[in-house]
Design an enzyme around this catalytic site. Structure first.
Site, PDB file in Angstrom:
ATOM      1  N   LYS A 165      22.795 -43.991  21.751  1.00 43.79           N
ATOM      2  CA  LYS A 165      21.762 -44.830  22.363  1.00 43.79           C
ATOM      3  C   LYS A 165      22.003 -46.319  22.109  1.00 43.79           C
ATOM      4  O   LYS A 165      21.473 -47.161  22.815  1.00 43.79           O
ATOM      5  CB  LYS A 165      20.394 -44.376  21.904  1.00 43.79           C
ATOM      6  CG  LYS A 165      20.169 -42.937  22.401  1.00 43.79           C
ATOM      7  CD  LYS A 165      18.765 -42.483  22.366  1.00 43.79           C
ATOM      8  CE  LYS A 165      18.629 -41.113  23.002  1.00 43.79           C
ATOM      9  NZ  LYS A 165      19.395 -40.054  22.307  1.00 43.79           N
TER      10      LYS A 165
HETATM   11  C1  LIG Z   1      19.516 -38.855  22.936  1.00 41.88           C
HETATM   12  C2  LIG Z   1      20.618 -38.019  22.485  1.00 41.88           C
HETATM   13  C3  LIG Z   1      21.126 -36.996  23.284  1.00 41.88           C
HETATM   14  C4  LIG Z   1      20.529 -36.654  24.634  1.00 41.88           C
HETATM   15  O1  LIG Z   1      20.760 -37.659  25.596  1.00 41.88           O
HETATM   16  P1  LIG Z   1      19.868 -37.709  26.927  1.00 41.88           P
HETATM   17  O2  LIG Z   1      20.276 -38.943  27.620  1.00 41.88           O
HETATM   18  O3  LIG Z   1      18.445 -37.748  26.458  1.00 41.88           O
HETATM   19  O4  LIG Z   1      20.163 -36.474  27.681  1.00 41.88           O
HETATM   20  C5  LIG Z   1      22.207 -36.268  22.818  1.00 41.88           C
HETATM   21  N1  LIG Z   1      22.749 -36.523  21.607  1.00 41.88           N
HETATM   22  C6  LIG Z   1      22.279 -37.490  20.804  1.00 41.88           C
HETATM   23  C7  LIG Z   1      22.904 -37.695  19.475  1.00 41.88           C
HETATM   24  C8  LIG Z   1      21.217 -38.283  21.220  1.00 41.88           C
HETATM   25  O5  LIG Z   1      20.769 -39.246  20.418  1.00 41.88           O
END
Ligand SMILES: *Cc1c(COP(=O)(O)O)cnc(C)c1O
Length: 496
Positions: A112
């Protein structure tokens, strides 16, 4: 001519990119989608000569057309700097037969950071462009990783405040520590007695509450969202799909025009949706493999065309994917409904009333290219162990879900198309689960001791983010019931 964005629930609701970023969610409850998906203006050959920031500029300028080139470059420069521990920003590692796209080299060691390090800059520029005088209040629900990444991105950014709600019993110990130790005079972190969906629903309710918005405005505030529904999150994520393709090409791993697959560990459907946009931009992508954990709503959806959240919510060791309502799926629904907002409204109403909906056969056929898969907790653990024994490479639980799904997919189909596994978190973020999966006896309880052990096992450096929380003080300790979320917000901003 500016590329306009329209709501998935009302095509007449049109805004520019900067307005869409500012609003987060459309006032009718819909999500903003680009009216047309642009195509890359440079060839893969030309793009393969660019570094990450230059690639980001080439991609983002196509989507964010009401930002000047100078504004965009400024945002990119501020975002992709030494906050990342490698100049490649998103390195690609070949391990065995697959490529791992490591998206965990930012401030909070999860993917993120890729978008949340740039969103605050896109947002503050947008406020200026649109003559917004109010202070922007970022309201966020997190399943763990968004929270810290958003806090790190917005901390002490002038003209903004941020409130993060997280499920008190639904995040890892490192995730919680990262959040509650967040510095910055404009940051607020609140645990709720509920799961991620409760947190997300509570936040959505506040966004849709016009009466609250009016009172906020009178007090000099404006809500905005850093959740993955904001196109300011989505667009920066398209970049690394382009960049990983051009990296493969530059390194001679693929031929000109050769198609590749991506396997994406999925929760809210933001990351994989960015891959879908990259495909439409012109990146030669064959399959998009959507990997779920035991909360396999998306797998069932891709199998049957029926989305049904009426099921038990399972807490897994890949908590950032513990989601039963994948918000960003609404955008895909809208696209496969061929931009029919009435149909989208009908399905989303069914979801909120009955917790389920079913798409038409025609929509189903438009899902071509998507493959759903899921991994059990057992399979996830076995995959971490297997990858390590075969290669010495240590992956986290989320990435392991993707690898397990991919392994099952190739075993079933024999598909030999080269595949990138989107690696969404550092194993250091989920040390305990990873060490247990590796059958390390007597895993220590202390996070830092786990990191030291993991360092020995994986022969990699302990990331700065882990060193940091070792000595940091807890600065946030508020906890509330789900029903009290709005009351807490009103209290923090002294709204009457
Ligand atoms: C947020 C997250 C996901 C999922 O991603 P999305 O965009 O919500 O599908 C997968 N792995 C990790 C480590 C995350 O932080």
């Amino acid at each position: 001519m500016n590329l306009m964005y329209r709501s998935t629930r009302d095509s007449s609701n049109r805004v520019t990119a900067s307005q869409a970023i500012l609003q987060g969610l459309s006032s009718d409850g819909g999500l903003f989608v680009p009216e047309t998906i642009p195509v890359l203006q440079k060839t893969m050959e030309e793009l393969s000569k660019l570094d990450y920031s230059e690639t980001a500029f080439e991609v983002m300028k196509l989507f964010l057309t009401d930002y000047t080139e100078e504004e965009l470059r400024d945002c990119i420069t501020k975002a992709y700097d030494t906050k990342f521990d490698t100049p490649e920003i998103a390195p690609l590692k070949k391990v065995g037969q697959v490529y791992y796209l490591e998206l965990f080299h930012g401030a909070t060691i999860a993917f993120k950071d890729m978008a949340l390090s740039i969103l605050p800059h896109l947002l503050t520029k947008s406020a200026k462009k649109n003559n917004v005088k109010e202070e922007i209040v970022i309201l966020t629900a997190t399943s763990g990783d968004t929270g810290k990444a958003a806090l790190a991105g917005f901390a002490d950014v002038e003209g903004t405040s941020i409130i993060v709600f997280y499920p008190k019993a639904g995040v890892s110990s490192v995730q919680e520590k990262q959040m509650v130790t967040q510095q910055g005079t404009n940051t607020n972190v609140i645990g709720i007695h509920g799961n991620f969906d409760d947190a997300q629903t509570g936040v959505k309710k506040m966004f849709n509450n016009t009466e609250l918005a009016d009172r906020l405005k009178k007090s000099g505030y404006l809500f905005s969202s850093a959740n993955s529904i904001n196109i300011g999150r989505l667009v920066p994520q398209i970049v690394y799909y382009v960049y990983s393709y051009t990296t493969l090409y530059r390194e001679g791993q693929i031929a000109k025009g050769e198609k590749i697959n991506f396997t994406v560990p999925t929760g809210n459907f933001g990351n994989i949706l960015a891959a879908y946009y990259a495909k439409h931009l012109g990146v030669p992508i064959d399959k998009l493999i959507c990997a779920s954990n035991e909360n396999k709503v998306l797998y069932d959806f891709f199998e049957s065309g029926r989305y049904d959240k009426n099921r038990e919510f399972i807490l897994t060791e890949s908590p950032s994917m513990d989601i039963l309502v994948s918000s960003n799926l609404e955008r895909l629904i809208y696209h496969v409904a061929e931009c029919d907002s009435n149909k989208t409204v009908e399905l989303m109403n069914a979801l909120s009333t009955h917790g389920a909906y079913e798409i038409t056969d025609r929509m189903k056929s438009n899902l071509e290219g998507f493959i759903g898969g899921w991994a059990s907790e057992q399979e996830t653990r076995e995959t971490i162990d297997k990858v390590y024994r075969e290669s010495g490479y240590v992956i986290d639980t989320h990435t392991a879900v993707a690898v397990s799904v991919y392994d099952n997919y190739t075993a079933k189909t024999g598909d030999a198309v080269k595949t990138v596994i989107v690696s969404t978190a550092s194993p250091y973020k989920f040390g305990k689960s990873v060490l247990e999966a590796l059958h390390i006896p007597e895993v220590p309880e202390d996070d830092y001791d786990q990191a030291l052990l993991l360092q020995k096992v994986s022969n990699t450096a302990i990331p700065g983010a882990v060193e940091e929380i070792r000595t940091a003080r807890v600065l946030h300790s508020k906890v509330c019931e789900t029903e009290k979320m709005q009351a807490i917000v009103e209290e923090i901003f002294k709204i009457i």
